[in-house]
Write an enzyme that holds these catalytic residues in place. Structure first.
Site, mmCIF file in Angstrom:
data_model
loop_
_atom_site.group_PDB
_atom_site.id
_atom_site.type_symbol
_atom_site.label_atom_id
_atom_site.label_comp_id
_atom_site.label_asym_id
_atom_site.label_seq_id
_atom_site.Cartn_x
_atom_site.Cartn_y
_atom_site.Cartn_z
ATOM 1 N N HIS A 71 4.840 5.721 -11.881
ATOM 2 C CA HIS A 71 5.335 6.407 -13.172
ATOM 3 C C HIS A 71 4.061 6.198 -14.130
ATOM 4 O O HIS A 71 3.399 5.413 -14.406
ATOM 5 C CB HIS A 71 6.467 5.972 -13.916
ATOM 6 C CG HIS A 71 6.464 4.553 -14.536
ATOM 7 N ND1 HIS A 71 6.015 4.311 -15.862
ATOM 8 C CD2 HIS A 71 6.872 3.434 -13.932
ATOM 9 C CE1 HIS A 71 6.494 3.179 -16.117
ATOM 10 N NE2 HIS A 71 6.952 2.555 -14.941
ATOM 11 N N ASP A 129 5.190 0.185 -9.072
ATOM 12 C CA ASP A 129 5.277 -0.150 -10.199
ATOM 13 C C ASP A 129 5.195 -1.385 -10.816
ATOM 14 O O ASP A 129 5.748 -2.290 -10.335
ATOM 15 C CB ASP A 129 7.013 0.245 -10.719
ATOM 16 C CG ASP A 129 7.315 0.584 -12.084
ATOM 17 O OD1 ASP A 129 8.196 0.886 -12.347
ATOM 18 O OD2 ASP A 129 6.470 0.178 -12.870
ATOM 19 N N ASP A 155 -8.490 0.015 8.093
ATOM 20 C CA ASP A 155 -9.537 -0.961 7.767
ATOM 21 C C ASP A 155 -10.494 -0.094 7.111
ATOM 22 O O ASP A 155 -11.350 -1.086 6.217
ATOM 23 C CB ASP A 155 -10.250 -1.401 9.147
ATOM 24 C CG ASP A 155 -9.026 -2.068 9.992
ATOM 25 O OD1 ASP A 155 -9.284 -2.338 11.371
ATOM 26 O OD2 ASP A 155 -8.223 -2.697 9.421
ATOM 27 N N HIS A 169 6.788 -4.020 -21.960
ATOM 28 C CA HIS A 169 7.305 -3.290 -23.038
ATOM 29 C C HIS A 169 6.932 -3.903 -24.268
ATOM 30 O O HIS A 169 7.874 -3.320 -25.354
ATOM 31 C CB HIS A 169 8.792 -3.191 -22.864
ATOM 32 C CG HIS A 169 9.040 -2.511 -21.387
ATOM 33 N ND1 HIS A 169 10.419 -2.018 -21.046
ATOM 34 C CD2 HIS A 169 8.435 -1.921 -20.706
ATOM 35 C CE1 HIS A 169 10.509 -1.413 -20.160
ATOM 36 N NE2 HIS A 169 9.186 -1.212 -19.665
ATOM 37 N N ASP A 206 -6.417 -6.574 -7.130
ATOM 38 C CA ASP A 206 -6.896 -6.347 -5.675
ATOM 39 C C ASP A 206 -6.240 -6.345 -4.786
ATOM 40 O O ASP A 206 -6.154 -5.576 -3.736
ATOM 41 C CB ASP A 206 -8.078 -7.427 -5.811
ATOM 42 C CG ASP A 206 -9.256 -7.241 -4.683
ATOM 43 O OD1 ASP A 206 -9.438 -8.041 -3.854
ATOM 44 O OD2 ASP A 206 -9.801 -6.013 -4.558
ATOM 45 N N ASP A 236 2.436 -1.968 -17.220
ATOM 46 C CA ASP A 236 3.644 -0.963 -16.918
ATOM 47 C C ASP A 236 3.422 0.381 -17.460
ATOM 48 O O ASP A 236 3.818 0.536 -18.602
ATOM 49 C CB ASP A 236 4.975 -1.711 -17.455
ATOM 50 C CG ASP A 236 6.110 -1.103 -17.093
ATOM 51 O OD1 ASP A 236 7.065 -1.432 -17.548
ATOM 52 O OD2 ASP A 236 5.947 -0.195 -16.016
ATOM 53 N N GLU A 271 9.917 7.803 -16.449
ATOM 54 C CA GLU A 271 10.772 6.665 -15.955
ATOM 55 C C GLU A 271 11.321 5.783 -16.771
ATOM 56 O O GLU A 271 12.561 5.248 -16.733
ATOM 57 C CB GLU A 271 9.397 5.999 -15.011
ATOM 58 C CG GLU A 271 10.269 4.819 -14.073
ATOM 59 C CD GLU A 271 10.314 3.656 -14.918
ATOM 60 O OE1 GLU A 271 11.116 2.717 -14.164
ATOM 61 O OE2 GLU A 271 9.803 3.171 -15.805
ATOM 62 N N GLU A 272 10.596 5.819 -17.994
ATOM 63 C CA GLU A 272 11.006 4.609 -18.804
ATOM 64 C C GLU A 272 12.215 5.088 -19.755
ATOM 65 O O GLU A 272 12.637 4.329 -20.701
ATOM 66 C CB GLU A 272 9.892 4.342 -19.945
ATOM 67 C CG GLU A 272 8.680 3.501 -19.436
ATOM 68 C CD GLU A 272 8.746 2.105 -18.883
ATOM 69 O OE1 GLU A 272 7.885 1.506 -18.553
ATOM 70 O OE2 GLU A 272 10.199 1.623 -18.999
ATOM 71 N N ASP A 312 -5.537 -3.102 -2.177
ATOM 72 C CA ASP A 312 -5.728 -3.330 -0.429
ATOM 73 C C ASP A 312 -4.448 -3.077 0.151
ATOM 74 O O ASP A 312 -4.350 -2.255 1.277
ATOM 75 C CB ASP A 312 -6.129 -4.383 -0.027
ATOM 76 C CG ASP A 312 -7.749 -4.646 -0.533
ATOM 77 O OD1 ASP A 312 -8.434 -5.735 -0.347
ATOM 78 O OD2 ASP A 312 -8.366 -3.523 -0.922
#
Ligand SMILES: [Zn+2]
Length: 304
Positions: A117, A191, A30, A273, A288, A129, A162-163, A292
């Site tokens: 990533h 991701d 919290d 991409h 947002d 991304d 990662e790509e 959270d």
């Protein structure tokens, strides 16, 4: 993120059968959720965008933008009081750095870990991304500080390549001794958390995440893992894992639009991409909510 259409919709069938999980009470969660925010994440994202633009306009592994972003992420984490290392991985005939940060507090044999990533495709700045995932973890790291009141240690990771084929996260997992793998209670993959026509998807052991997203107004769809992001090396190594994403090149269904808003029949991320994946390609409400949800889960799972 690299996605296969069939796997995405196959995993969806799971959503209708399970009762909505409830948020486990956690005073520290919290507190952290009250301080971490989408605005804070967007500020981190704007900084990452600035670094990317000042170094070639993308963060593809092997390009100057990736190395500059590594230095930037290290500086943000060290400033917030985290213990930071840059373990290397091999890609082709070169070595590149991941970034790993661990809290000074919490038992090192029961680790709650989150990873995102840092690299992008060469075509653009990769702000959704996966600048959004990186910024989400940097915001949380900044609000948490390097010595949070946790029982289990918190570890944050920022992956390269990662790509390409996950060489960063794969190299990290390959280098872990059996006891170090055992020490990871959960790996949470982040991701894409701000797709402009956003979706809310949770993979794997994500009940707490799903409960938090539900409480934030977005009942997520539960998906199976399909091997298209950095959770894959962890899942393959038998490490308990979860993932979350806001969707990429698939179309939002009418049912999803009814639950999440946005436009049915349009893809989640029209700039996926491409060069237009920039600061205008971000949904602030999704950013947002995911901030959270991840903050709350990391805090609750490392204090539970
Ligand atoms: Zn991605």
């Amino acid at each position: 993120m690299r996605t296969t259409l069939v796997a995405l919709f196959a995993g969806l069938t799971l959503a209708c059968t399970t009762a909505a999980p409830t948020v486990a009470p956690s005073p520290y969660a919290d507190t952290l959720v009250a301080t971490a925010s989408g605005d804070g994440t967007f500020a981190q994202l704007s900084e990452l965008d600035r670094v990317t633009r000042a170094n070639g306009g993308n963060r593809a592994t092997g390009e100057p933008g990736y190395d500059a972003a590594v230095d930037h992420v290290v500086a943000v984490l060290q400033k917030a009081g985290w213990r930071v290392t840059t373990p290397e991985f091999t890609l082709g005939d070169r070595r590149y750095r991941n970034v790993v940060a661990q809290s000074a507090t919490g038992a090192p044999d029961r680790v709650v870990m989150a990873g995102a990533h840092l690299d992008s495709v060469p075509e653009g700045p990769g702000i959704n991304d996966n600048g959004s995932g990186v910024a989400t973890l940097l915001e949380i790291a900044t609000r948490m500080g390097g010595s949070p009141p946790v029982a289990g240690a918190v570890r944050l990771a920022f992956w390269g390549a990662e790509e390409i084929d996950f060489e960063g996260s794969q190299g990290y997992v390959d280098a872990l001794a059996p006891a170090e793998r055992e020490a990871i209670d959960l790996y949470l993959n982040v991701d894409m958390t701000a797709s402009p026509n956003p979706g809310y998807f949770v993979q794997g052991r994500g009940d707490d995440l799903a409960a938090r997203l539900t409480a934030l107004g977005a009942v997520p769809d539960r998906l199976d893992f399909d091997g298209t992001s950095d959770y894959a090396p962890f899942v393959d190594a038998g490490i308990p894992s979860a993932g979350l994403l806001a969707g990429d090149a698939e179309e939002k269904s009418a049912d999803q639009a009814e639950r999440w808003g946005g436009t049915a029949g349009e893809v989640f991320d029209r700039c996926y991409h491409t060069a237009c994946d920039d600061l205008d390609n971000i949904d602030r409400t999704a950013l947002d909510r995911f901030t959270d949800a991840v903050a709350g889960s990391l805090a609750a799972l490392s204090t539970g």
